[in-house]
Design an enzyme around this catalytic site. Structure first.
Site, PDB file in Angstrom:
ATOM      1  N   GLU A 112       0.652  -1.296   0.154  1.00  0.00           N
ATOM      2  CA  GLU A 112      -0.159   0.068   0.038  1.00  0.00           C
ATOM      3  C   GLU A 112       0.863   1.159   0.069  1.00  0.00           C
ATOM      4  OE1 GLU A 112      -3.231   0.060  -0.367  1.00  0.00           O
ATOM      5  OE2 GLU A 112      -3.756   1.991   0.224  1.00  0.00           O
ATOM      6  N   ASP A 113       1.764   1.240   0.761  1.00  0.00           N
ATOM      7  CA  ASP A 113       2.702   2.545   0.832  1.00  0.00           C
ATOM      8  C   ASP A 113       3.836   2.845   0.119  1.00  0.00           C
ATOM      9  OD1 ASP A 113       0.502   3.101   2.518  1.00  0.00           O
ATOM     10  OD2 ASP A 113       1.724   2.796   4.487  1.00  0.00           O
TER      11      ASP A 113
END
Ligand code: MN
Length: 761
Positions: A112-113
């Site tokens: 996600e990051d």
């Protein structure tokens, strides 16, 4: 309001004591500043301490990969971002989890990051870990939209996301726990939201999985965030009471231990202080303070085996007086979350109430760690069969709940298995036949009725809650049995219910039903008007013929046409002309030629009178005459004429309040009298106001009464006065006052009519 800045909560201390009871003489875990980031070596050592077969290379590669991936990212606290996945992994080593889970924890935020992809993780760490990380990524995305979405729906998605592998949930809980421990760095607004979500979803979920340590810490951290004042008060009282009772606690411990020893049992006895949140909820629930030692301390008796547990219970019960109603045997009947223990309360040493939990070491592990205690280390302790059985209990609940939530079928079982724990935002009620209806909190009987069936909602007229009559707006409580009373006479609900209903389902159904009902009423009225015209003009009416004329009327259906006529949007004569293009409009006679005056349609068979033939004496011929615009006048009324220069004469009944306006101008007043020709019946305008019970079809009933008594309805306007009543203002045409009174009396005789008044403008 002063917000107490919570000191950084303990991490290691809490984790280390996870499997053990809190030692007595340690009132509060001291905040322990983190001096340095955990090293690669530390992590591997922690795993190796409980899992000698750990894949060190895998752990090392994951550590390096995650650290590089997060690079220079930082957290709200200013710490390097990588400290977060590392701490999450550390929490999971305290739960003694397998390599795949620890690695997934290290990587849980990478997709996600960072630049990392599922494919890359699959390639480097294998598809098992790839799937775990992807599951966690989905949950993170879910969290981002959670504000708008309903909690139950979120929970459903959450459970679906962890359906494939319960280890996703374990990493997720550890992730949440670390975020909660570092919540002080997050802005106030999101802090509250995160704490609420934790209290509503993650803490109960941890409890449901039997992870009491996790649940308690999540609860206390949420509590401290959401209600810092209450938290501080509870902590102060707890500390004070602990200080005051330190000797007593030691005394109880040693007396209990001695008793067991004297009877040949080896027991480990420890006092354990209860958690602030659980004390607080108990105080709130029972509206009491805490004064007794038993309110804040429980004693745990750990025995080597199940048989000794029961022997210990016998010793306790024969030594000290038992407090009735407190004995529970969760060893023979484990809780749904696999919790096993014997609970009892006695009046023990020092005449103190002493709460005891008696269980084996293994049960104690499961009581604290739940599913994490045995899911992955099957060669640990106990017989594999036993372990599997207990495992299947927790897993079965999870899978079962997911199944029910995703199919939303069989809610009875759902209730039974969840025991309401997870659903703070719902109430569960029953039909008289025992069918379970789940509703959001603050829902009322109207919502319940629509949840049972739309028809039940639409025809609901009353209800009984737990056998007693109650208003439909009554808010429902958990466990209520609700009987909805229906009436066939009511095919649509009062529109005011729309604002009473708490559920979208009920509101939408009410809106739909009232819209349809109102339209039906207008359509019925329109049909009568059309039929009347066709009767009078001796034309043939047929639905088929009207169908053919729909394009000319620019309407989609016959019902649409009738409703439009009922609403006054199109005239009955327009309908006739659309069907019979050579139809000539009826002769309409207007008394006087001015706008806004009462128009009286007369049957075509009746010879029209010239305007001068208005049956009133005392008027100079030539002046236009009209009736009072708001209420008219009928023969039998005492009347006056008011002259308006350049316009004509307006006839008012003497009781008309509008006459007040002309009091200062006596020159405008004209003495007039009726001059009705009895041989040629003629109609005159009047207005009445009918207050009727707000039931579908009531408008039709009113219209029917008027029609049956030979009144002509010229115009109807409706307004809703209250949830229960509708006010109709009806302009009608009658022969005279006697005729009008007869109609009014007939209306008053109707049960749906609450009140009828003549209106004079
Ligand atoms: Mn995270």
């Amino acid at each position: 309001m002063a917000v107490s800045r919570p000191s950084p909560p303990p991490t290691q201390a809490a984790a280390d004591s996870a499997a053990l009871a809190t030692p007595v003489a340690v009132p509060a875990k001291p905040p322990k500043p983190r001096s340095r980031m955990m090293r690669q070596y530390d992590l591997v050592e922690r795993v190796r301490s409980y899992n000698p077969d750990t894949n060190e290379d895998l752990l090392n590669r994951a550590y390096v990969y995650a650290m590089k991936a997060h690079g220079s990212q930082t957290r709200a606290s200013g710490d390097p971002y990588f400290t977060h996945p590392l701490e999450v992994a550390a929490i999971l080593t305290d739960l003694k989890l397998d390599d795949a889970t620890i690695v997934a924890a290290l990587l849980h935020d990478t997709i996600e990051d960072t630049e990392a992809t599922r494919a890359e993780i699959d390639h480097l760490f294998g598809p098992e870990i790839g799937a775990l990380v992807e599951g966690l990524t989905k949950l993170k995305r879910l969290e981002l939209v959670s504000r708008e979405a309903k909690q139950a729906e979120n929970l459903r998605k959450l459970l679906l996301a962890i359906a494939d592998d319960v280890r996703v949930l374990l990493v997720k809980l550890a992730d949440r726990l670390h975020n909660m421990r570092t919540l002080e760095f997050v802005p106030e607004a999101s802090r509250r939201r995160i704490a609420e979500e934790t209290l509503d979803i993650y803490a109960p979920l941890a409890g449901r999985m039997g992870m009491q340590e996790m649940r308690e810490e999540l609860e206390d951290l949420s509590f401290r965030t959401l209600d810092p004042d209450a938290y501080r008060v509870v902590m102060q009282r707890l500390d004070a009471l602990t200080d005051r009772n330190l000797d007593l606690i030691g005394e109880i411990e040693s007396q209990l231990a001695k008793k067991f020893r004297d009877n040949g049992l080896t027991a480990r006895v420890s006092g354990r202080r209860k958690k602030p949140f659980s004390i607080w909820t108990k105080m709130e629930r029972k509206s009491i303070g805490f004064e007794q030692l038993s309110d804040i301390f429980g004693f745990r008796v750990i025995m080597p085996d199940v048989e000794s547990c029961y022997r210990a219970l016998g010793i306790v019960h024969t030594t000290w007086p038992v407090v009735p109603g407190r004995f529970k045997d969760y060893i023979s009947t484990p809780k749904q979350n696999d919790y096993r223990s014997i609970h009892t309360t006695v009046i023990g040493p020092g005449k103190q109430r002493v709460e005891l939990q008696i269980r084996t070491q293994e049960m104690d592990q499961i009581a604290e760690l739940g599913i994490a205690a045995h899911a992955f280390y099957k060669d640990d302790v106990g017989s594999p069969t036993e372990l599997l059985k207990r495992e299947s209990n927790a897993f079965a609940w999870l899978r079962h709940t997911i199944g029910i939530l995703s199919e939303s079928a069989n809610p009875e079982e759902f209730l039974e298995h969840t025991k309401l724990e997870l659903f703070h935002d719902q109430v569960f009620c029953f039909t008289p036949k025992g069918k379970l209806i789940a509703l959001p909190r603050h829902a009322n009987v109207i919502d319940f009725a629509y949840a049972v069936h739309t028809d039940v909602g639409n025809s609901a007229v009353g209800c009984k809650i737990n056998g007693k009559f109650a208003p439909l707006s009554s808010e429902l409580q958990n466990g209520d049995e609700v009987e909805v009373l229906t009436s066939e006479a009511q095919s649509a609900p009062p529109s005011a219910w729309e604002s009473l209903a708490a559920t979208g389902k009920a509101r939408a159904a009410i809106r739909r039903a009232t819209r349809t009902a109102v339209r039906d009423q207008y359509a019925g009225l329109g049909r009568r008007i059309v039929e009347r015209l066709f009767e009078r003009t001796k034309l043939d009416y047929a639905d088929d013929k009207l169908k053919g004329a729909l394009p000319r009327l620019a309407r989609a259906s016959i019902e649409d046409v009738m409703a439009a006529v009922g609403r006054g949007e199109i005239k009955a004569s327009d309908v006739a002309r659309a069907m019979y293009p050579d139809y000539k409009e009826e002769r309409v006679v207007r008394y006087g030629a001015k706008k806004g005056q009462a128009a009286v349609a007369k049957p075509a068979t009746e010879p029209p009178r010239p305007p001068s033939a208005i049956p009133i004496r005392g008027i100079n011929s030539g002046l236009p005459v009209k009736f009072a615009p708001n209420g008219g006048a009928v023969p039998g009324d005492r009347i006056v004429g008011i002259v308006t220069p350049g316009e004509g004469i307006t006839i008012y009944p003497i009781q008309s309040p509008a006459l007040k306006d002309f009091e200062e101008e006596p020159e405008r007043w004209l003495d007039v009298r009726w001059d009705v020709d009895e041989s040629t019946p003629q109609r005159f305008p009047a207005r009445i106001r009918v207050e009727n019970v707000n039931e579908p079809g009531s408008l039709a009933q009113v219209a029917t009464v008027i029609a049956e008594h030979d009144g002509n309805i010229d115009n109807i306007s409706m307004s809703r006065r209250s949830p229960d009543f509708t006010e109709l203002t009806i302009d009608l045409e009658v022969y005279d006052l006697k005729h009008l009174s007869a109609i009014i009396n007939q209306l008053r005789a109707k049960t749906i009519v609450a009140r009828v008044d003549r209106v004079n403008g």
